[in-house]
Design a protein around this motif. Structure first.
Motif, PDB file in Angstrom:
ATOM      1  N   ASN A  67       0.820  -1.213   0.000  1.00 44.75           N
ATOM      2  CA  ASN A  67       0.000   0.000   0.000  1.00 44.75           C
ATOM      3  C   ASN A  67       0.853   1.262   0.000  1.00 44.75           C
ATOM      4  N   ASN A  68       1.931   1.264   0.760  1.00 41.44           N
ATOM      5  CA  ASN A  68       2.814   2.432   0.771  1.00 41.44           C
ATOM      6  C   ASN A  68       3.457   2.656  -0.591  1.00 41.44           C
ATOM      7  N   HIS A  69       3.822   1.552  -1.245  1.00 39.50           N
ATOM      8  CA  HIS A  69       4.380   1.676  -2.592  1.00 39.50           C
ATOM      9  C   HIS A  69       3.341   2.230  -3.563  1.00 39.50           C
ATOM     10  N   PHE A 115       0.920   6.866  -6.550  1.00 37.68           N
ATOM     11  CA  PHE A 115      -0.250   7.738  -6.696  1.00 37.68           C
ATOM     12  C   PHE A 115       0.137   9.191  -6.443  1.00 37.68           C
ATOM     13  N   TRP A 116       0.961   9.420  -5.431  1.00 40.32           N
ATOM     14  CA  TRP A 116       1.397  10.780  -5.123  1.00 40.32           C
ATOM     15  C   TRP A 116       2.285  11.345  -6.231  1.00 40.32           C
ATOM     16  N   ALA A 117       3.118  10.478  -6.814  1.00 40.51           N
ATOM     17  CA  ALA A 117       3.972  10.932  -7.924  1.00 40.51           C
ATOM     18  C   ALA A 117       3.133  11.426  -9.087  1.00 40.51           C
ATOM     19  N   LYS A 160      -8.280   0.262  -6.286  1.00 37.69           N
ATOM     20  CA  LYS A 160      -9.161  -0.884  -6.066  1.00 37.69           C
ATOM     21  C   LYS A 160      -8.364  -2.094  -5.581  1.00 37.69           C
ATOM     22  N   LYS A 161      -7.128  -2.261  -6.065  1.00 40.23           N
ATOM     23  CA  LYS A 161      -6.271  -3.340  -5.592  1.00 40.23           C
ATOM     24  C   LYS A 161      -5.935  -3.169  -4.111  1.00 40.23           C
ATOM     25  N   MET A 162      -5.889  -1.911  -3.675  1.00 40.00           N
ATOM     26  CA  MET A 162      -5.625  -1.622  -2.264  1.00 40.00           C
ATOM     27  C   MET A 162      -6.869  -1.790  -1.414  1.00 40.00           C
ATOM     28  N   ASP A 163      -7.983  -2.187  -2.044  1.00 37.37           N
ATOM     29  CA  ASP A 163      -9.255  -2.388  -1.348  1.00 37.37           C
ATOM     30  C   ASP A 163      -9.811  -1.068  -0.800  1.00 37.37           C
ATOM     31  N   VAL A 164      -9.575   0.020  -1.539  1.00 35.84           N
ATOM     32  CA  VAL A 164     -10.075   1.328  -1.140  1.00 35.84           C
ATOM     33  C   VAL A 164     -11.511   1.490  -1.634  1.00 35.84           C
ATOM     34  N   VAL A 211      -6.399   7.899   2.454  1.00 32.56           N
ATOM     35  CA  VAL A 211      -6.610   6.789   1.519  1.00 32.56           C
ATOM     36  C   VAL A 211      -6.541   5.448   2.253  1.00 32.56           C
ATOM     37  N   LEU A 212      -5.565   5.286   3.148  1.00 37.76           N
ATOM     38  CA  LEU A 212      -5.451   4.016   3.869  1.00 37.76           C
ATOM     39  C   LEU A 212      -6.621   3.802   4.830  1.00 37.76           C
ATOM     40  N   ASP A 213      -7.156   4.901   5.383  1.00 35.83           N
ATOM     41  CA  ASP A 213      -8.327   4.778   6.266  1.00 35.83           C
ATOM     42  C   ASP A 213      -9.589   4.414   5.497  1.00 35.83           C
ATOM     43  N   MET A 214      -9.587   4.633   4.199  1.00 33.09           N
ATOM     44  CA  MET A 214     -10.771   4.332   3.384  1.00 33.09           C
ATOM     45  C   MET A 214     -10.773   2.903   2.850  1.00 33.09           C
ATOM     46  N   ARG A 215      -9.839   2.070   3.309  1.00 33.76           N
ATOM     47  CA  ARG A 215      -9.855   0.667   2.897  1.00 33.76           C
ATOM     48  C   ARG A 215     -11.018  -0.078   3.551  1.00 33.76           C
TER      49      ARG A 215
END
Length: 311
Positions: free
Chosen positions: A197-199, A204-206, A238-242, A271-275
């Motif tokens: 997820n961090n990767h 995404f940020w880039a 979607k792969k991150m289950d967001v 974004v991570l909290d929205m998983r």
């Protein structure tokens, strides 16, 4: 190796090279030198060669390398190591129950044929109970039938002992190991997901920085919604289950709370909290209550200011 100089810095390569050197030296080189110079190996020297041969046991260390290639096996080993304290306590308690039972059956079955065969001494009684009741797959069935022919009370006592050791304590032991391994497996999976997820957030940020029109290191609402129209980015999220729908619906609220723009840290947390896999905790409820209290105070203060101005 792309650069031959890095060969000397690779631990496992040098480890394998050392094992090969020891193997060749002990198998061919030393014996060739003995024959060439006519050296006779005494008993003490032969013992020294045996010690040298024992160095080959270092190959067992390659199991460590195998564990890194098989993470599931590493999880099982780590689970056993972590659970060793709880397992030791269960084993000690099991030994105490077995010792107490051995004393009881040694006294009760003193003048019986069964007592003379299997419970003549306390150590023999402990061995009988351990083999025939605690560790036996039959759970002491044959022993109970034999005790029933002597006295049903003895059979009932054996049944109680088996229930306390084989069924209860061994079940607890299995449960401790299973729960520990399961917990470690979940922790390892969470670590792997966090790395992935961090990767993904970094990528995404880039892309967000690429569409940053004012180059201030922050992403604004328009830039974020523009990037959300890209199918590749949506697929990655979607792969991150967001929860994509929740992410889009809360975009205005989140950007409004941060003065219209988000930093990299705020975006990652959001974004991570929205998983969907993110579980709600009591802490989240307290944070929600604190947030609502702050907002209600702001609403009350704004309403009192409006009344003051209107009056």
């Amino acid at each position: 190796f792309k650069e031959p100089r890095k060969v000397l810095t690779e631990f496992w390569f040098m480890f394998d090279l050392l094992l090969v050197v020891f193997l060749v030296s002990e198998t061919w080189v030393l014996w060739c030198l003995f024959e060439l110079f006519g050296i006779k190996v005494a008993v003490g020297g032969f013992r020294a060669l045996i010690v040298l041969r024992a160095v080959r046991l270092l190959r067992i260390m390659k199991v460590v390398k195998l564990l890194h290639k098989l993470p599931e096996l590493l999880v099982i080993v780590r689970g056993i190591v972590i659970a060793i304290r709880a397992v030791a306590l269960v084993v000690v308690l099991l030994g105490m129950i077995t010792y107490l039972g051995a004393i009881i059956f040694r006294v009760l079955l003193t003048d019986t044929t069964m007592g003379k065969e299997k419970f003549q001494t306390v150590p023999q009684a402990m061995g009988t109970l351990l083999v025939d009741c605690v560790l036996s797959g039959t759970k002491g069935g044959p022993l109970m039938r034999k005790a029933w022919s002597i006295n049903p009370i003895y059979s009932f006592l054996l049944f109680c002992f088996t229930l306390a050791t084989n069924v209860t304590m061994m079940g607890v032991l299995r449960g401790v190991l299973v729960q520990t391994i399961r917990k470690i497996s979940e922790t390892e999976d969470e670590k792997k997901r966090a790395i992935v997820n961090n990767h993904a957030i970094e990528k995404f940020w880039a892309h967000l920085i690429e569409v940053d029109e004012d180059y201030d290191g922050y992403v604004e609402s328009e830039e974020f919604l523009k990037l959300m129209t890209n199918k590749a980015h949506l697929k990655q999220l979607k792969k991150m289950d967001v929860d994509l729908e929740g992410l889009a619906s809360l975009a205005d609220f989140m950007f409004g709370e941060h003065n219209g723009r988000l930093s990299k840290t705020d975006l990652r947390k959001w974004v991570l909290d929205m998983r969907r896999s993110q579980k709600s905790t009591v802490k989240d409820h307290y944070v929600t209550q604190a947030f609502l209290n702050v907002k209600l105070k702001q609403v009350v203060e704004a309403a009192s200011k409006d009344r003051t101005l209107s009056s």
